[in-house]
Design a protein around this motif. Structure first.
Motif, mmCIF file in Angstrom:
data_model
loop_
_atom_site.group_PDB
_atom_site.id
_atom_site.type_symbol
_atom_site.label_atom_id
_atom_site.label_comp_id
_atom_site.label_asym_id
_atom_site.label_seq_id
_atom_site.Cartn_x
_atom_site.Cartn_y
_atom_site.Cartn_z
ATOM 1 N N ILE A 115 -31.534 20.409 -77.811
ATOM 2 C CA ILE A 115 -30.823 21.472 -78.514
ATOM 3 C C ILE A 115 -31.492 21.690 -79.862
ATOM 4 C CG2 ILE A 115 -28.644 22.190 -79.562
ATOM 5 C CD1 ILE A 115 -27.203 20.428 -77.514
ATOM 6 N N ASN A 116 -31.985 22.882 -80.091
ATOM 7 C CA ASN A 116 -32.527 23.258 -81.398
ATOM 8 C C ASN A 116 -31.485 24.102 -82.122
ATOM 9 O OD1 ASN A 116 -35.290 22.271 -81.824
ATOM 10 N ND2 ASN A 116 -35.747 23.380 -79.939
ATOM 11 N N TYR A 117 -30.872 23.515 -83.138
ATOM 12 C CA TYR A 117 -29.899 24.263 -83.938
ATOM 13 C C TYR A 117 -30.651 24.869 -85.116
ATOM 14 C CZ TYR A 117 -25.419 25.520 -85.982
ATOM 15 O OH TYR A 117 -24.354 26.227 -86.475
ATOM 16 N N ILE A 118 -30.725 26.187 -85.151
ATOM 17 C CA ILE A 118 -31.550 26.880 -86.137
ATOM 18 C C ILE A 118 -30.671 27.456 -87.239
ATOM 19 C CG2 ILE A 118 -33.315 28.634 -86.502
ATOM 20 C CD1 ILE A 118 -34.166 26.502 -84.517
ATOM 21 N N HIS A 119 -30.852 26.952 -88.458
ATOM 22 C CA HIS A 119 -30.142 27.525 -89.600
ATOM 23 C C HIS A 119 -30.769 28.851 -90.008
ATOM 24 C CE1 HIS A 119 -27.586 24.063 -90.460
ATOM 25 N NE2 HIS A 119 -28.597 23.347 -90.052
ATOM 26 N N PHE A 120 -32.092 28.849 -90.101
ATOM 27 C CA PHE A 120 -32.792 30.071 -90.468
ATOM 28 C C PHE A 120 -34.294 29.825 -90.353
ATOM 29 C CE2 PHE A 120 -33.442 33.914 -93.177
ATOM 30 C CZ PHE A 120 -32.546 34.730 -92.514
ATOM 31 N N GLU A 168 -38.795 27.327 -74.181
ATOM 32 C CA GLU A 168 -37.757 28.062 -73.462
ATOM 33 C C GLU A 168 -36.869 27.119 -72.661
ATOM 34 O OE1 GLU A 168 -39.652 31.101 -71.214
ATOM 35 O OE2 GLU A 168 -40.238 32.268 -72.977
ATOM 36 N N ASN A 169 -37.286 25.861 -72.551
ATOM 37 C CA ASN A 169 -36.474 24.876 -71.840
ATOM 38 C C ASN A 169 -35.421 24.246 -72.745
ATOM 39 O OD1 ASN A 169 -37.920 25.174 -69.417
ATOM 40 N ND2 ASN A 169 -39.526 23.806 -70.166
ATOM 41 N N SER A 170 -35.478 24.546 -74.032
ATOM 42 C CA SER A 170 -34.471 24.004 -74.934
ATOM 43 C C SER A 170 -33.361 25.025 -75.136
ATOM 44 C CB SER A 170 -35.098 23.631 -76.282
ATOM 45 O OG SER A 170 -35.523 24.789 -76.969
ATOM 46 N N ILE A 171 -32.208 24.533 -75.581
ATOM 47 C CA ILE A 171 -31.077 25.407 -75.887
ATOM 48 C C ILE A 171 -31.172 25.782 -77.357
ATOM 49 C CG2 ILE A 171 -28.570 25.597 -75.952
ATOM 50 C CD1 ILE A 171 -28.483 23.397 -73.799
ATOM 51 N N ILE A 172 -31.246 27.073 -77.646
ATOM 52 C CA ILE A 172 -31.383 27.540 -79.020
ATOM 53 C C ILE A 172 -30.017 27.997 -79.520
ATOM 54 C CG2 ILE A 172 -32.635 29.055 -80.589
ATOM 55 C CD1 ILE A 172 -34.411 27.161 -78.964
ATOM 56 N N LEU A 173 -29.511 27.320 -80.536
ATOM 57 C CA LEU A 173 -28.228 27.668 -81.135
ATOM 58 C C LEU A 173 -28.445 28.119 -82.572
ATOM 59 C CD1 LEU A 173 -26.056 24.632 -79.928
ATOM 60 C CD2 LEU A 173 -26.387 26.834 -78.796
ATOM 61 N N THR A 174 -27.689 29.106 -82.997
ATOM 62 C CA THR A 174 -27.750 29.557 -84.383
ATOM 63 C C THR A 174 -26.345 29.546 -84.976
ATOM 64 O OG1 THR A 174 -27.433 31.905 -83.857
ATOM 65 C CG2 THR A 174 -29.692 31.070 -83.838
ATOM 66 N N ASN A 175 -26.275 29.612 -86.307
ATOM 67 C CA ASN A 175 -24.989 29.469 -86.982
ATOM 68 C C ASN A 175 -24.278 30.789 -87.260
ATOM 69 O OD1 ASN A 175 -26.760 30.370 -88.890
ATOM 70 N ND2 ASN A 175 -26.628 28.579 -90.211
ATOM 71 N N THR A 179 -28.183 35.228 -88.125
ATOM 72 C CA THR A 179 -29.333 34.351 -87.895
ATOM 73 C C THR A 179 -29.882 34.530 -86.488
ATOM 74 O OG1 THR A 179 -28.402 32.740 -89.444
ATOM 75 C CG2 THR A 179 -30.144 31.967 -87.990
ATOM 76 N N ARG A 180 -28.985 34.687 -85.527
ATOM 77 C CA ARG A 180 -29.435 34.858 -84.137
ATOM 78 C C ARG A 180 -30.303 36.106 -83.996
ATOM 79 N NH1 ARG A 180 -25.094 36.108 -79.598
ATOM 80 N NH2 ARG A 180 -25.514 38.218 -80.337
ATOM 81 N N TYR A 181 -29.904 37.182 -84.671
ATOM 82 C CA TYR A 181 -30.696 38.414 -84.618
ATOM 83 C C TYR A 181 -32.114 38.170 -85.128
ATOM 84 C CZ TYR A 181 -32.393 43.066 -85.832
ATOM 85 O OH TYR A 181 -33.161 44.191 -85.958
ATOM 86 N N THR A 185 -35.456 38.262 -82.803
ATOM 87 C CA THR A 185 -36.455 39.273 -83.142
ATOM 88 C C THR A 185 -37.805 38.634 -83.456
ATOM 89 O OG1 THR A 185 -34.737 40.725 -84.039
ATOM 90 C CG2 THR A 185 -37.005 41.183 -84.693
ATOM 91 N N VAL A 186 -37.783 37.563 -84.239
ATOM 92 C CA VAL A 186 -39.024 36.914 -84.660
ATOM 93 C C VAL A 186 -39.673 36.162 -83.509
ATOM 94 C CG1 VAL A 186 -39.991 35.118 -86.153
ATOM 95 C CG2 VAL A 186 -38.356 36.750 -87.077
ATOM 96 N N TRP A 187 -38.860 35.422 -82.746
ATOM 97 C CA TRP A 187 -39.421 34.579 -81.695
ATOM 98 C C TRP A 187 -39.412 35.230 -80.323
ATOM 99 C CZ3 TRP A 187 -36.456 29.841 -83.905
ATOM 100 C CH2 TRP A 187 -37.272 29.182 -84.827
ATOM 101 N N GLY A 188 -38.603 36.261 -80.147
ATOM 102 C CA GLY A 188 -38.533 36.904 -78.842
ATOM 103 C C GLY A 188 -37.908 36.036 -77.774
ATOM 104 N N ILE A 189 -36.932 35.209 -78.159
ATOM 105 C CA ILE A 189 -36.259 34.323 -77.209
ATOM 106 C C ILE A 189 -34.752 34.512 -77.318
ATOM 107 C CG2 ILE A 189 -38.066 32.554 -77.219
ATOM 108 C CD1 ILE A 189 -36.414 31.024 -79.240
ATOM 109 N N ASN A 190 -34.043 34.073 -76.298
ATOM 110 C CA ASN A 190 -32.586 34.157 -76.317
ATOM 111 C C ASN A 190 -31.997 32.995 -77.104
ATOM 112 O OD1 ASN A 190 -32.469 36.481 -74.693
ATOM 113 N ND2 ASN A 190 -32.627 35.248 -72.826
ATOM 114 N N ALA A 191 -30.968 33.285 -77.855
ATOM 115 C CA ALA A 191 -30.270 32.253 -78.618
ATOM 116 C C ALA A 191 -28.769 32.485 -78.491
ATOM 117 C CB ALA A 191 -30.697 32.290 -80.083
ATOM 118 N N TYR A 192 -28.005 31.459 -78.830
ATOM 119 C CA TYR A 192 -26.551 31.535 -78.779
ATOM 120 C C TYR A 192 -25.996 31.262 -80.174
ATOM 121 C CZ TYR A 192 -27.494 30.816 -73.802
ATOM 122 O OH TYR A 192 -27.986 30.918 -72.528
ATOM 123 N N THR A 193 -24.918 31.946 -80.500
ATOM 124 C CA THR A 193 -24.263 31.708 -81.782
ATOM 125 C C THR A 193 -23.191 30.639 -81.625
ATOM 126 O OG1 THR A 193 -24.629 33.978 -82.542
ATOM 127 C CG2 THR A 193 -22.891 32.725 -83.633
#
Length: 406
Positions: A115-120, A168-175, A179-181, A185-193
Motif C-alpha cells: 500500500i502506497n499512501y501518498i500525501h502529495f 500498478e500492483n500496489s494499492i495507491i491511496l491518497t488523503n 491529492t488523488r487528482y 494526472t501526474v502518474w497516469g494511474i488509478n488511486a483511491y481516496t
C-alpha cells in the motif's frame, strides 16, 4: 518497543503474521497521525506491526503502538530488504519516504499487499502546476507561491525523489480527492481516496456549558512549524485582529523547524506584535485545553493535502478558517459548509482584512445559535471522520486482497 536495527540482529518472532510500515520520519504531525491510524487498523486485524523509520522524535510512550526499528538513512533500502526477507510480511504500508514497491525485489513481493499512501507528489513541480491550473477557482499567485515554497523545502531538505511511478500492483491511496487528482494526472494511474480520521471510534462532543465558556476572542493554530504552514503571515494578519489572541501550537522535530520557530519569535518581537502566543511541542492535554477554549481554528496553508488539524479543531468546537484551495477546502465545503468559513486572499494583509470581516460576522451569533451549528458539525464528524469510518473504508479497499495472501 523501540529498537535500533544493527546488521541482521532482530528479536522478532517470524512465526506470526507481520505487517510492515515504512514511515521515513516519525514525529508529531499529519503523516504520523495517518501512521497511527494504520497501526491501529492492522493490530485490530491481528497483525504484529513493525515500523521502520530513519528518524524518531516522538515522546516516550508513543513507541508502544508498534515495534519501531530505526535505520541509517543512507542504508534504509538494504535494511528494508533484510527485514522483508526475514519476516515476509503480508502487508507493507508506505506512509512517507521513497515508494517501497520500487525498493523491494519482485521475488519478495509474492503474497504481499503493498500500500502506497501518498500525501502529495512534491517533486512533480512543473506538471503539478499544469494539473492544478485545470481546477476551478485557483489563484495563479497562490499556486506559484506554494510551488516556490515546495522547491525551497526540496532544496533545504534534499528530499529524495518520491516521483518514481508506483507499481500498478500496489494499492495507491491518497488523503483527499484533491491529492488523488494530482496523483492520477501526474502518474497516469488509478488511486483511491482514504480520508484520515480521528483515532477515536466514538468521539465525545463538548457539552453546552463547556462550549458557552469558550474565550470569545481566542483563535488557535495547529501544525508543525514549517514554512508551508505560513506562520510568517501571522504578524501582519494579527494587526487586523487586534481584539483577538492567536495561539500557535506547533512541533519542531528538526533543526530547520526550530530555526523557523526562533525566526518567527524574533520577527514578532521586532514588530512588537502582542496578540500572538507561540507554543512548541505541547503535550496532548495542553492542546486539548486550548482547543476547548478557542472559538476558531485558523489554517493558513494554501493547497493543503488534507489538514488533520481541521478535524481536531471541529472536535473541540472551533470554526475552521481555511483558504479556498486544496484538501482543506474540499473537506470543509463538502462536509462542513455551514460551519467552516473561507478566505480567498493570498497576501497576509488582505487575508487579515478578510478574516476580520468573517470574525465580525461570527460575533453576531448567539451562543445557542453557534452551539446548534457545532452539534450539527460534530454529528458529521462522528459519522464521517471517526476511526470506525476509516476502518470500514480501508476494509472495502483491501479485504479482497487480504483473502488472497492470508
Amino acid at each position: 518497543m523501540l529498537c535500533v536495527m544493527e546488521g541482521d540482529h532482530m528479536n522478532i518472532n517470524c512465526n506470526i503474521q507481520h505487517a510492515l510500515i515504512w514511515h521515513k520520519e516519525l514525529y508529531v504531525g499529519g503523516g504520523t497521525h495517518v501512521y497511527r491510524l494504520f497501526v491501529k487498523y492492522l493490530k485490530e486485524l491481528g497483525f504484529n506491526v513493525i515500523t521502520i523509520t530513519t528518524s524518531y522524535v516522538l515522546e516516550k510512550g508513543d513507541e508502544e503502538e508498534s515495534k519501531v526499528i530505526v535505520v541509517n538513512k543512507s542504508l534504509f533500502r538494504d535494511e528494508i530488504i533484510k527485514l522483508v526477507t526475514k519476516l515476509r510480511p503480508k502487508i507493507i504500508v508506505r506512509i512517507s519516504g521513497p515508494l517501497l514497491d520500487r525498493v523491494i525485489p519482485p521475488v519478495l513481493k509474492k503474497n504481499t499487499i503493498i500500500i502506497n499512501y501518498i500525501h502529495f507528489p512534491y517533486d512533480a513541480t512543473i506538471r503539478l502546476m499544469e494539473s492544478i491550473l485545470r481546477l476551478k477557482n485557483i489563484s495563479l499567485i497562490a499556486l506559484v507561491d506554494d510551488i516556490a515554497i515546495n522547491l525551497l523545502r526540496a532544496l533545504l531538505f534534499k528530499r529524495e525523489s518520491e516521483m518514481d511511478r508506483p507499481s500498478e500492483n500496489s494499492i495507491i491511496l491518497t488523503n483527499s480527492n484533491f491529492t488523488r487528482y494530482i496523483v492520477e494526472t501526474v502518474w497516469g494511474i488509478n488511486a483511491y481516496t482514504l480520508y484520515p480520521t480521528l483515532l477515536e471510534e466514538s468521539p465525545k462532543p463538548l457539552n453546552y456549558d463547556a462550549f458557552a465558556n469558550k474565550v470569545k476572542n481566542l483563535i488557535a493554530m495547529l501544525g508543525t512549524y514549517t514554512i508551508g504552514k505560513r506562520y510568517h503571515f501571522i504578524p501582519i494578519v494579527a494587526k487586523h485582529l487586534r481584539n483577538y489572541g492567536i495561539v500557535i501550537m506547533g512541533s519542531t522535530p528538526s533543526q530547520l523547524n526550530k530555526l523557523y520557530y526562533k525566526t518567527l519569535s524574533l520577527i514578532n518581537n521586532m514588530l512588537n506584535v502582542r496578540n500572538i502566543l507561540m507554543l512548541s511541542n505541547v503535550d496532548e492535554s495542553v492542546k486539548k485545553y486550548i482547543l476547548s477554549r478557542s472559538v476558531a481554528l485558523l489554517h493558513l496553508r494554501f493547497f493543503e493535502h488534507f489538514g488533520i488539524a481541521i478535524l481536531e479543531g471541529i472536535k473541540y468546537g472551533n470554526i475552521p478558517l481555511v483558504h479556498t484551495s486544496g484538501g482543506q477546502y474540499e473537506i470543509c465545503k463538502n462536509f462542513f459548509p455551514h460551519w467552516c468559513r473561507f478566505f480567498a486572499s493570498v497576501n497576509p494583509n488582505d487575508i487579515g482584512i478578510e478574516l476580520s470581516k468573517i470574525l465580525d460576522e461570527l460575533s453576531s451569533y448567539t451562543v445557542d445559535e453557534l452551539y446548534r451549528g457545532y452539534v450539527k458539525a460534530f454529528d458529521v464528524l462522528k459519522r464521517r471522520f471517526s476511526f470506525n469510518t476509516f476502518k470500514e473504508n480501508l476494509d472495502s479497499m483491501i479485504k479482497s486482497f487480504l483473502h488472497e495472501v492470508m
